[in-house]
Motif scaffolding. Structure first.
Motif, PDB file in Angstrom:
ATOM      1  N   ALA A  98     -61.667  18.820   5.156  1.00  0.00           N
ATOM      2  CA  ALA A  98     -60.669  19.532   5.971  1.00  0.00           C
ATOM      3  C   ALA A  98     -59.336  18.790   5.982  1.00  0.00           C
ATOM      4  O   ALA A  98     -58.264  19.395   5.854  1.00  0.00           O
ATOM      5  CB  ALA A  98     -61.198  19.696   7.399  1.00  0.00           C
ATOM      6  N   THR A  99     -59.404  17.454   6.112  1.00  0.00           N
ATOM      7  CA  THR A  99     -58.178  16.637   6.124  1.00  0.00           C
ATOM      8  C   THR A  99     -57.447  16.746   4.788  1.00  0.00           C
ATOM      9  O   THR A  99     -56.220  16.915   4.740  1.00  0.00           O
ATOM     10  CB  THR A  99     -58.525  15.166   6.408  1.00  0.00           C
ATOM     11  OG1 THR A  99     -59.250  15.073   7.626  1.00  0.00           O
ATOM     12  CG2 THR A  99     -57.265  14.318   6.510  1.00  0.00           C
ATOM     13  N   VAL A 100     -58.204  16.643   3.707  1.00  0.00           N
ATOM     14  CA  VAL A 100     -57.604  16.702   2.369  1.00  0.00           C
ATOM     15  C   VAL A 100     -57.046  18.092   2.087  1.00  0.00           C
ATOM     16  O   VAL A 100     -55.993  18.234   1.459  1.00  0.00           O
ATOM     17  CB  VAL A 100     -58.639  16.288   1.298  1.00  0.00           C
ATOM     18  CG1 VAL A 100     -58.065  16.461  -0.105  1.00  0.00           C
ATOM     19  CG2 VAL A 100     -59.064  14.840   1.510  1.00  0.00           C
ATOM     20  N   GLU A 101     -57.723  19.134   2.561  1.00  0.00           N
ATOM     21  CA  GLU A 101     -57.232  20.503   2.372  1.00  0.00           C
ATOM     22  C   GLU A 101     -55.865  20.681   3.039  1.00  0.00           C
ATOM     23  O   GLU A 101     -54.978  21.334   2.491  1.00  0.00           O
ATOM     24  CB  GLU A 101     -58.225  21.510   2.958  1.00  0.00           C
ATOM     25  CG  GLU A 101     -59.459  21.758   2.106  1.00  0.00           C
ATOM     26  CD  GLU A 101     -59.194  22.618   0.873  1.00  0.00           C
ATOM     27  OE1 GLU A 101     -58.006  22.876   0.562  1.00  0.00           O
ATOM     28  OE2 GLU A 101     -60.164  23.010   0.225  1.00  0.00           O
ATOM     29  N   ARG A 102     -55.703  20.097   4.248  1.00  0.00           N
ATOM     30  CA  ARG A 102     -54.410  20.202   4.941  1.00  0.00           C
ATOM     31  C   ARG A 102     -53.305  19.528   4.141  1.00  0.00           C
ATOM     32  O   ARG A 102     -52.197  20.065   4.014  1.00  0.00           O
ATOM     33  CB  ARG A 102     -54.504  19.580   6.338  1.00  0.00           C
ATOM     34  CG  ARG A 102     -55.247  20.427   7.347  1.00  0.00           C
ATOM     35  CD  ARG A 102     -55.003  19.942   8.772  1.00  0.00           C
ATOM     36  NE  ARG A 102     -55.549  18.619   9.000  1.00  0.00           N
ATOM     37  CZ  ARG A 102     -56.798  18.393   9.403  1.00  0.00           C
ATOM     38  NH1 ARG A 102     -57.627  19.388   9.597  1.00  0.00           N
ATOM     39  NH2 ARG A 102     -57.212  17.156   9.605  1.00  0.00           N
ATOM     40  N   LEU A 103     -53.618  18.343   3.574  1.00  0.00           N
ATOM     41  CA  LEU A 103     -52.623  17.638   2.768  1.00  0.00           C
ATOM     42  C   LEU A 103     -52.317  18.408   1.488  1.00  0.00           C
ATOM     43  O   LEU A 103     -51.170  18.442   1.030  1.00  0.00           O
ATOM     44  CB  LEU A 103     -53.131  16.231   2.431  1.00  0.00           C
ATOM     45  CG  LEU A 103     -53.220  15.253   3.604  1.00  0.00           C
ATOM     46  CD1 LEU A 103     -53.817  13.931   3.148  1.00  0.00           C
ATOM     47  CD2 LEU A 103     -51.845  15.008   4.206  1.00  0.00           C
ATOM     48  N   ARG A 104     -53.362  19.030   0.922  1.00  0.00           N
ATOM     49  CA  ARG A 104     -53.137  19.805  -0.308  1.00  0.00           C
ATOM     50  C   ARG A 104     -52.225  21.008  -0.032  1.00  0.00           C
ATOM     51  O   ARG A 104     -51.374  21.345  -0.862  1.00  0.00           O
ATOM     52  CB  ARG A 104     -54.472  20.266  -0.892  1.00  0.00           C
ATOM     53  CG  ARG A 104     -54.297  21.013  -2.191  1.00  0.00           C
ATOM     54  CD  ARG A 104     -55.570  21.130  -2.978  1.00  0.00           C
ATOM     55  NE  ARG A 104     -56.517  22.074  -2.394  1.00  0.00           N
ATOM     56  CZ  ARG A 104     -57.630  22.468  -3.023  1.00  0.00           C
ATOM     57  NH1 ARG A 104     -57.920  21.980  -4.226  1.00  0.00           N
ATOM     58  NH2 ARG A 104     -58.456  23.311  -2.453  1.00  0.00           N
ATOM     59  N   THR A 105     -52.395  21.630   1.118  1.00  0.00           N
ATOM     60  CA  THR A 105     -51.533  22.758   1.490  1.00  0.00           C
ATOM     61  C   THR A 105     -50.080  22.306   1.583  1.00  0.00           C
ATOM     62  O   THR A 105     -49.160  23.014   1.148  1.00  0.00           O
ATOM     63  CB  THR A 105     -51.986  23.354   2.838  1.00  0.00           C
ATOM     64  OG1 THR A 105     -53.342  23.799   2.713  1.00  0.00           O
ATOM     65  CG2 THR A 105     -51.098  24.520   3.240  1.00  0.00           C
ATOM     66  N   GLU A 145     -71.652   5.937   3.380  1.00  0.00           N
ATOM     67  CA  GLU A 145     -72.910   6.595   2.994  1.00  0.00           C
ATOM     68  C   GLU A 145     -72.688   7.811   2.124  1.00  0.00           C
ATOM     69  O   GLU A 145     -73.413   8.059   1.168  1.00  0.00           O
ATOM     70  CB  GLU A 145     -73.673   6.996   4.270  1.00  0.00           C
ATOM     71  CG  GLU A 145     -75.069   7.525   3.991  1.00  0.00           C
ATOM     72  CD  GLU A 145     -75.813   7.868   5.263  1.00  0.00           C
ATOM     73  OE1 GLU A 145     -76.768   8.674   5.197  1.00  0.00           O
ATOM     74  OE2 GLU A 145     -75.439   7.338   6.343  1.00  0.00           O
ATOM     75  N   LYS A 146     -71.643   8.589   2.443  1.00  0.00           N
ATOM     76  CA  LYS A 146     -71.379   9.824   1.691  1.00  0.00           C
ATOM     77  C   LYS A 146     -69.950  10.303   1.963  1.00  0.00           C
ATOM     78  O   LYS A 146     -69.259   9.789   2.849  1.00  0.00           O
ATOM     79  CB  LYS A 146     -72.365  10.921   2.089  1.00  0.00           C
ATOM     80  CG  LYS A 146     -72.282  11.297   3.567  1.00  0.00           C
ATOM     81  CD  LYS A 146     -73.304  12.357   3.920  1.00  0.00           C
ATOM     82  CE  LYS A 146     -73.197  12.708   5.427  1.00  0.00           C
ATOM     83  NZ  LYS A 146     -74.155  13.743   5.816  1.00  0.00           N
ATOM     84  N   HIS A 147     -69.511  11.299   1.190  1.00  0.00           N
ATOM     85  CA  HIS A 147     -68.249  11.994   1.473  1.00  0.00           C
ATOM     86  C   HIS A 147     -68.423  13.453   1.065  1.00  0.00           C
ATOM     87  O   HIS A 147     -69.325  13.782   0.284  1.00  0.00           O
ATOM     88  CB  HIS A 147     -67.070  11.341   0.734  1.00  0.00           C
ATOM     89  CG  HIS A 147     -67.029  11.593  -0.742  1.00  0.00           C
ATOM     90  ND1 HIS A 147     -66.538  12.758  -1.283  1.00  0.00           N
ATOM     91  CD2 HIS A 147     -67.410  10.830  -1.802  1.00  0.00           C
ATOM     92  CE1 HIS A 147     -66.628  12.710  -2.614  1.00  0.00           C
ATOM     93  NE2 HIS A 147     -67.146  11.555  -2.948  1.00  0.00           N
ATOM     94  N   ASP A 148     -67.577  14.306   1.605  1.00  0.00           N
ATOM     95  CA  ASP A 148     -67.743  15.752   1.337  1.00  0.00           C
ATOM     96  C   ASP A 148     -66.578  16.360   0.568  1.00  0.00           C
ATOM     97  O   ASP A 148     -66.316  17.560   0.658  1.00  0.00           O
ATOM     98  CB  ASP A 148     -67.947  16.510   2.657  1.00  0.00           C
ATOM     99  CG  ASP A 148     -66.689  16.533   3.527  1.00  0.00           C
ATOM    100  OD1 ASP A 148     -65.767  15.742   3.242  1.00  0.00           O
ATOM    101  OD2 ASP A 148     -66.636  17.335   4.472  1.00  0.00           O
ATOM    102  N   LEU A 149     -65.873  15.540  -0.224  1.00  0.00           N
ATOM    103  CA  LEU A 149     -64.698  16.060  -0.939  1.00  0.00           C
ATOM    104  C   LEU A 149     -65.058  16.997  -2.086  1.00  0.00           C
ATOM    105  O   LEU A 149     -64.170  17.611  -2.684  1.00  0.00           O
ATOM    106  CB  LEU A 149     -63.835  14.899  -1.456  1.00  0.00           C
ATOM    107  CG  LEU A 149     -63.213  13.980  -0.395  1.00  0.00           C
ATOM    108  CD1 LEU A 149     -62.107  13.147  -1.004  1.00  0.00           C
ATOM    109  CD2 LEU A 149     -62.699  14.756   0.797  1.00  0.00           C
ATOM    110  N   LYS A 150     -66.364  17.121  -2.372  1.00  0.00           N
ATOM    111  CA  LYS A 150     -66.774  18.102  -3.386  1.00  0.00           C
ATOM    112  C   LYS A 150     -66.444  19.520  -2.921  1.00  0.00           C
ATOM    113  O   LYS A 150     -66.338  20.445  -3.723  1.00  0.00           O
ATOM    114  CB  LYS A 150     -68.272  17.980  -3.648  1.00  0.00           C
ATOM    115  CG  LYS A 150     -68.660  16.748  -4.436  1.00  0.00           C
ATOM    116  CD  LYS A 150     -70.153  16.711  -4.713  1.00  0.00           C
ATOM    117  CE  LYS A 150     -70.522  15.453  -5.506  1.00  0.00           C
ATOM    118  NZ  LYS A 150     -71.979  15.371  -5.776  1.00  0.00           N
TER     119      LYS A 150
END
Length: 410
Positions: A149-156, A189-194
């Protein structure tokens, strides 16, 4: 001497070195000590499990008496619950230290950059700088808190800033690479950027020179070369008349500067700008008529060998004679590779009246001419250094005779 008073800002001001210590009359164990130099420090004295402890709260005036009392109350409440404030403080410090080491910026600086530079020695430094620049807001964040969600905002924001989809995709890919390494190296442990899917890219743009444009470019290259040499000759004549030191004579050289051999080589080898500027004379084999693009300088990360046709070979031979003993084929200042030629290239295009054409399009021009001459796509792929045939397929429409032959088989 120890005095008993309620610890307040007023009473602290009246504390003298001779007093040594002030015990608070309201909160048991809360006290202030004054050193021989007059420095006042707040403490909480307590017993826990038969063990005596003196818990340092802070020094005055960095912390006020009111703030010190609040901290003392919290520490006292912990003691009542059987929790040692000293141990809590140690754990808090460890947590703070870990937090400082597990931000994106710390991870990039301490772990990822070294690995990335080893993987991509040519572009690594630039990519890391761009990563920090493009994701500045993420740098102080904990890796575990960076989500889709954070990365999507920056991409926008990037899309609103008119960055192309391919540029944005490259930026996100580098960030994903960093986050994946953090998981692999057990930092998180993990990330959800996929979940951040790549934007649709338009790779259909193929701009190559028409016959008229190619002739115009060649003609103006020669005219530019002649003009530079003539200006140098006139300039030296002017200097000679005034007893000024002369600039190097260009009249006996094939090329006045780097631009013409650069363009000729790009048009006849399809090499990328970075690959051209990274060439050393050791990469050029005149006997075998081949130029080698080392893996470290190739976008694909793989070494490839490109045959030199007569135009490219002749340009390189003459340029070598012009340059003398240099390490880099296109050498700039301080014996370093040439960094840029944007100004001269733009001026050349303007003179030749060629619009909507980048230096990279000379690579498209090279590939397009090969395909239109009947060269199979796989050979073109190998010459261009494409990782897969998919990238090369965009030139397929330039070979209509192949489609016509296929239809005629019916």
């Amino acid at each position: 001497m120890t005095i008993r008073r309620k610890i307040t800002n007023s009473s602290i001001k009246e504390l003298h070195i001779s007093d040594s210590r002030m015990n608070d009359t309201e909160l048991s164990g809360f006290h202030a000590r004054i050193s021989a130099k007059g420095r006042i420090t707040y403490y909480l004295y307590y017993r826990l499990n038969g063990k005596q402890q003196n818990y340092k709260i802070g020094t005055h005036p960095e912390i006020t008496s009111v703030q010190a009392r609040d901290v003392a109350k919290l520490a006292h409440a912990s003691v009542v619950k059987g929790i040692d404030p000293h141990e809590t403080r140690k754990q808090h410090k460890e947590d703070e230290k870990l937090a400082r080491l597990s931000t994106l910026e710390a991870f990039l600086d301490n772990q990822f950059t070294k690995w990335y530079m080893a993987q991509y020695p040519k572009s690594g430094d630039r990519e890391i700088k761009n990563l920090k620049k493009n994701f500045r807001k993420l740098l102080p964040m904990q890796l575990r808190d960076i989500n889709a969600a954070t990365v999507e905002r920056l991409r926008t924001e990037m899309m609103n800033g008119k960055a192309s989809n391919s540029t944005i995709n490259r930026r996100i890919t580098t960030l994903k690479s960093a986050m994946s390494r953090a998981v692999e190296w057990e930092v998180i442990e993990k990330h959800d950027l996929k979940k951040v899917k790549a934007l649709q890219e338009d790779n259909s743009r193929i701009r190559y020179l028409t016959f008229e444009e190619e002739e115009s470019l060649k003609r103006d290259l020669s005219a530019r070369d002649f003009r530079i040499k003539k200006d140098r000759e006139n300039g030296n004549r002017h200097r000679q008349d005034r007893n000024y030191p002369l600039l190097p004579d260009l009249s006996n050289k094939t090329f006045a500067d780097h631009l013409e051999p650069l363009v000729i080589l790009a048009m006849n080898t399809g090499m990328r700008r970075g690959e051209l500027l990274s060439l050393t004379w050791a990469d050029v084999n005149f006997e075998r008529e081949v130029v080698t693009v080392k893996a470290a300088n190739a976008k694909s990360g793989k070494t490839r060998h490109i045959p030199l046709n007569q135009k490219a070979k002749s340009a390189l031979l003459n340029w070598k004679l012009d340059c003398g003993q240099t390490h880099w084929v296109f050498e700039g200042e301080n014996h370093q590779p040439l960094k840029d030629f944007k100004k001269s290239w733009s001026a050349l295009l303007e003179k030749a009246e060629i619009v909507d054409f980048r230096f990279h399009d000379l690579r498209h021009h090279f590939a397009s001419k090969l395909v239109m001459a009947g060269v199979d796509l796989n050979t073109v792929r190998e010459l261009l250094g494409h990782g897969s045939l998919e990238m090369t397929l965009r030139y397929a429409h330039l070979a209509p005779e192949h489609k016509a032959k296929a239809v005629n088989l019916l």
